[in-house]
Motif scaffolding. Sequence first.
Motif, short mmCIF file in Angstrom:
data_model
loop_
_atom_site.label_atom_id
_atom_site.label_comp_id
_atom_site.label_asym_id
_atom_site.label_seq_id
_atom_site.Cartn_x
_atom_site.Cartn_y
_atom_site.Cartn_z
N MET A 290 -4.50 0.95 -8.35
CA MET A 290 -3.07 1.13 -8.15
C MET A 290 -2.72 1.12 -6.66
SD MET A 290 -0.46 4.09 -9.53
CE MET A 290 -1.11 5.37 -8.45
N LEU A 291 -3.53 1.76 -5.83
CA LEU A 291 -3.29 1.77 -4.39
C LEU A 291 -3.38 0.35 -3.81
CD1 LEU A 291 -5.19 5.00 -3.25
CD2 LEU A 291 -2.73 4.68 -3.57
N GLU A 292 -4.30 -0.43 -4.34
CA GLU A 292 -4.40 -1.83 -3.89
C GLU A 292 -3.15 -2.62 -4.30
OE1 GLU A 292 -8.05 -3.21 -5.55
OE2 GLU A 292 -9.31 -2.24 -4.01
N THR A 293 -2.65 -2.33 -5.49
CA THR A 293 -1.40 -2.98 -5.94
C THR A 293 -0.25 -2.62 -5.02
OG1 THR A 293 -2.06 -3.07 -8.26
CG2 THR A 293 0.29 -3.10 -7.80
N ILE A 294 -0.17 -1.34 -4.65
CA ILE A 294 0.90 -0.88 -3.75
C ILE A 294 0.76 -1.52 -2.38
CG2 ILE A 294 1.83 1.14 -2.55
CD1 ILE A 294 1.20 2.78 -5.06
N ASP A 295 -0.47 -1.64 -1.88
CA ASP A 295 -0.70 -2.30 -0.59
C ASP A 295 -0.16 -3.73 -0.60
OD1 ASP A 295 -1.90 -0.12 0.56
OD2 ASP A 295 -3.94 -0.75 0.09
N LYS A 296 -0.48 -4.45 -1.67
CA LYS A 296 -0.03 -5.83 -1.80
C LYS A 296 1.49 -5.90 -1.90
CE LYS A 296 -0.55 -9.97 -4.69
NZ LYS A 296 -1.19 -10.54 -5.92
N MET A 297 2.07 -4.98 -2.66
CA MET A 297 3.51 -4.94 -2.84
C MET A 297 4.23 -4.67 -1.52
SD MET A 297 5.66 -2.35 -5.31
CE MET A 297 5.15 -0.91 -4.34
N VAL A 298 3.72 -3.72 -0.73
CA VAL A 298 4.33 -3.39 0.56
C VAL A 298 4.21 -4.57 1.52
CG1 VAL A 298 4.15 -1.90 2.59
CG2 VAL A 298 3.99 -0.91 0.31
#
Length: 369
Positions: free
Chosen positions: A178-186
Amino acid sequence: MALLGKTGDGKSSSGNTILSGKIFTTQCSPESSTAECKSGVAMVGGRTVTVIDTPGIFDTRLSEEVIKSEIIRSITECAPAVDAFVIVLKVGKYTEQEIQILDKIVECYGEDTFKHGVVLFTHGEDLDGQTIEAFVKKSPKLQELVNKCGGRCHVIDNKQWKKRFWGNRRNKVHVKNMLETIDKMVKENGCYTNELLSSVEEDIQDEMNGMDTIHLTPEEKREAAKKKVHKKYLIRFAGVATGTLVGAFMGIGVAVGSVVALLKAAKLPKTFQAIATGVTAASTLASTAGGAATATAAATAALAGAIGGGITGYKAAEEADSVRDAIKMATKANCENAKEAVRKAEQIPSNVYKTCTVYSDRNNFLAKI
């Protein structure tokens, strides 16, 4: 990240799972155990992660003034920006009530908010071997929400999976994903902010700059400043509907504009505040003109009314001893002003309304008023 969702779906437990600690209070109860917005910070995967646990926006157990207070606290906690809004839902059967909640989520959140949204399902153990993607596909409403969030969807289990130390069915793996998804999203969409959060941050900085104590760390000064801003906003927003505050927080344009206008107007000298309040009466005339007034005039009138009404409510509530009293005093003051505006409108000849059609340009219309 800010955790959002309805009562009982596990926001607080999810916050603890993400931060790998007992930061937020949890309990087994059909009612919400989160009656106060709270933030927690921890090192997760070699980085500092801040989680903001918000009270249930749809929590009918809480009184109106408590919900309003915690929405304001959520706004001050999230200022000036957040990386992600994590919409927490539960794996399980979606009854008509759950479907209505999903509709409310879609209704309350602005389109820009979804660009920074991630859906996180709890109770992953109840998937019975199927993937979260397969579970979502079974409900058109769930699929619609996930699609609005760019397909960003994850799952954890706050009880069973935290006991696992290997394999994919353990929370550390899913939190990392999930943190990797958030990184990509940001990286793609930037952080979430709006004019309201920026204005709140300015007030927090002003409070910090006004502190003369040298015994506080920057973090302690900020916490003290946020408390002062929260207290000030409780009075300032006494006349503002809770739904409007939620809409402003979640990036709905009209709500953001009206709340920010109120904040800015409250900082003006009293002479200009009187003018803004006077505009309320004029805008009432414009909005009651019906077909004679242009759509632009009506929109301008609504915004002017929000500013004037907000100032009236703020001034009336300044002497209140509690949030409940502030709401009552602000509502009464605005009600009296509205009655007076209508009374004066009835005394003005009808041909006055004809001027509204001439000033279809926003600036000219404001100048005429």
